[in-house]
Design a protein around this motif. Sequence first.
Motif, PDB file in Angstrom:
ATOM      1  N   VAL A  31       0.009  -6.392  -3.030  1.00  0.00           N
ATOM      2  CA  VAL A  31       1.045  -5.429  -2.645  1.00  0.00           C
ATOM      3  C   VAL A  31       0.549  -4.553  -1.501  1.00  0.00           C
ATOM      4  O   VAL A  31       1.289  -4.268  -0.543  1.00  0.00           O
ATOM      5  CB  VAL A  31       1.457  -4.567  -3.852  1.00  0.00           C
ATOM      6  N   PHE A  32      -0.708  -4.115  -1.581  1.00  0.00           N
ATOM      7  CA  PHE A  32      -1.278  -3.250  -0.550  1.00  0.00           C
ATOM      8  C   PHE A  32      -1.230  -3.921   0.812  1.00  0.00           C
ATOM      9  O   PHE A  32      -0.715  -3.358   1.788  1.00  0.00           O
ATOM     10  CB  PHE A  32      -2.720  -2.904  -0.939  1.00  0.00           C
ATOM     11  N   PHE A  33      -1.747  -5.135   0.896  1.00  0.00           N
ATOM     12  CA  PHE A  33      -1.791  -5.813   2.192  1.00  0.00           C
ATOM     13  C   PHE A  33      -0.428  -6.396   2.574  1.00  0.00           C
ATOM     14  O   PHE A  33      -0.118  -6.500   3.768  1.00  0.00           O
ATOM     15  CB  PHE A  33      -2.850  -6.910   2.175  1.00  0.00           C
ATOM     16  N   GLY A  50       3.094  -9.786  -5.714  1.00  0.00           N
ATOM     17  CA  GLY A  50       2.095  -8.845  -6.195  1.00  0.00           C
ATOM     18  C   GLY A  50       2.573  -8.076  -7.409  1.00  0.00           C
ATOM     19  O   GLY A  50       1.826  -7.909  -8.389  1.00  0.00           O
ATOM     20  N   LEU A  51       3.812  -7.614  -7.388  1.00  0.00           N
ATOM     21  CA  LEU A  51       4.351  -6.907  -8.545  1.00  0.00           C
ATOM     22  C   LEU A  51       4.438  -7.829  -9.749  1.00  0.00           C
ATOM     23  O   LEU A  51       4.218  -7.398 -10.895  1.00  0.00           O
ATOM     24  CB  LEU A  51       5.727  -6.342  -8.210  1.00  0.00           C
ATOM     25  N   GLY A  52       4.748  -9.097  -9.512  1.00  0.00           N
ATOM     26  CA  GLY A  52       4.777 -10.046 -10.618  1.00  0.00           C
ATOM     27  C   GLY A  52       3.413 -10.201 -11.275  1.00  0.00           C
ATOM     28  O   GLY A  52       3.312 -10.274 -12.499  1.00  0.00           O
ATOM     29  N   LEU A  93       4.438   2.459  -8.977  1.00  0.00           N
ATOM     30  CA  LEU A  93       4.332   1.279  -8.116  1.00  0.00           C
ATOM     31  C   LEU A  93       5.583   0.405  -8.222  1.00  0.00           C
ATOM     32  O   LEU A  93       6.118  -0.061  -7.204  1.00  0.00           O
ATOM     33  CB  LEU A  93       3.085   0.476  -8.495  1.00  0.00           C
ATOM     34  N   PHE A  94       6.080   0.192  -9.433  1.00  0.00           N
ATOM     35  CA  PHE A  94       7.251  -0.656  -9.598  1.00  0.00           C
ATOM     36  C   PHE A  94       8.505   0.009  -9.027  1.00  0.00           C
ATOM     37  O   PHE A  94       9.364  -0.678  -8.459  1.00  0.00           O
ATOM     38  CB  PHE A  94       7.451  -1.002 -11.074  1.00  0.00           C
TER      39      PHE A  94
END
Length: 283
Positions: A31-33, A50-52, A93-94
Amino acid sequence: MNTRHLQRLQGYWDWRASGNFICGGAGSGLVFFGALCAPPGLVVPLVLAGLGLVGLGLFFVWLEIGRPLRAVNVFVHLRTSWMSREALAAVVLFVLGAGLIAGLRWRLWPTAVAAAVFLYCQARILGAARGIPTWRHPLTVPLLVLTGLTEGMGLFWLLGAWANPPLLQAVPFAMLLLARGLLGRLWRLRLGEQASAPALRAIDSIAPAMRWLGLAAPLALLALAATTSTVPALAAALLALAGLLATATGWVFKFTLVTRTAYQQGFSLPRMPVRGVARTAPR
């Protein structure tokens, strides 16, 4: 009394706990990148992937809870528990990630920051385990954070190399690989005086894979990709393979750290008390 031989392997955190650190670290790194480095067409797919992964890691934790219906109690101890802070960071984050997926581009930086905070909180969970030398070591937290970022960049190239992102972005990937390798080596050397012999043997058993498959091979593939940039398909394949190796070795390290090196330290009794014998004054 030397307590290294009294240490025993904990049995409370198994593959499900390691799954949280594996998926959560790699997912937050992706998620960051994905939010900061991906081309516009790749932002949503990479952030969603990424969230998954983060969600899958939290699902593993839920499976490990003795009373799953009381999982909401994890938010009660925000002042003292890094696990509670990890859960709160996951909610933020979500929420931010959902807005980003919905098209709110101003959430790129906030989403990346939330991913970094989640990764840090997760790493601190192991650092707070004072009874386990390999977890409580001061270098364990930065090593886990660096490993998560390296995995995230590895997944970035594994999933996104086919969209031909700028090859210059492989430079930070190489720097992350080098930093992870050097810090991991320093961490192992510093553990020599604290960890038990079985824990050190577990670490040493994966050292060749970390050295060759997790560092040397990805760096060589990145160099080959730079020399074959005129053939986009070949360069993309090389970058994707480098990302796969970097991510897979990070997962092997985390699984080993959680399930094979977590020896609890025994008690240290420098002097055995004897009933009826007066305590001598310290000299």
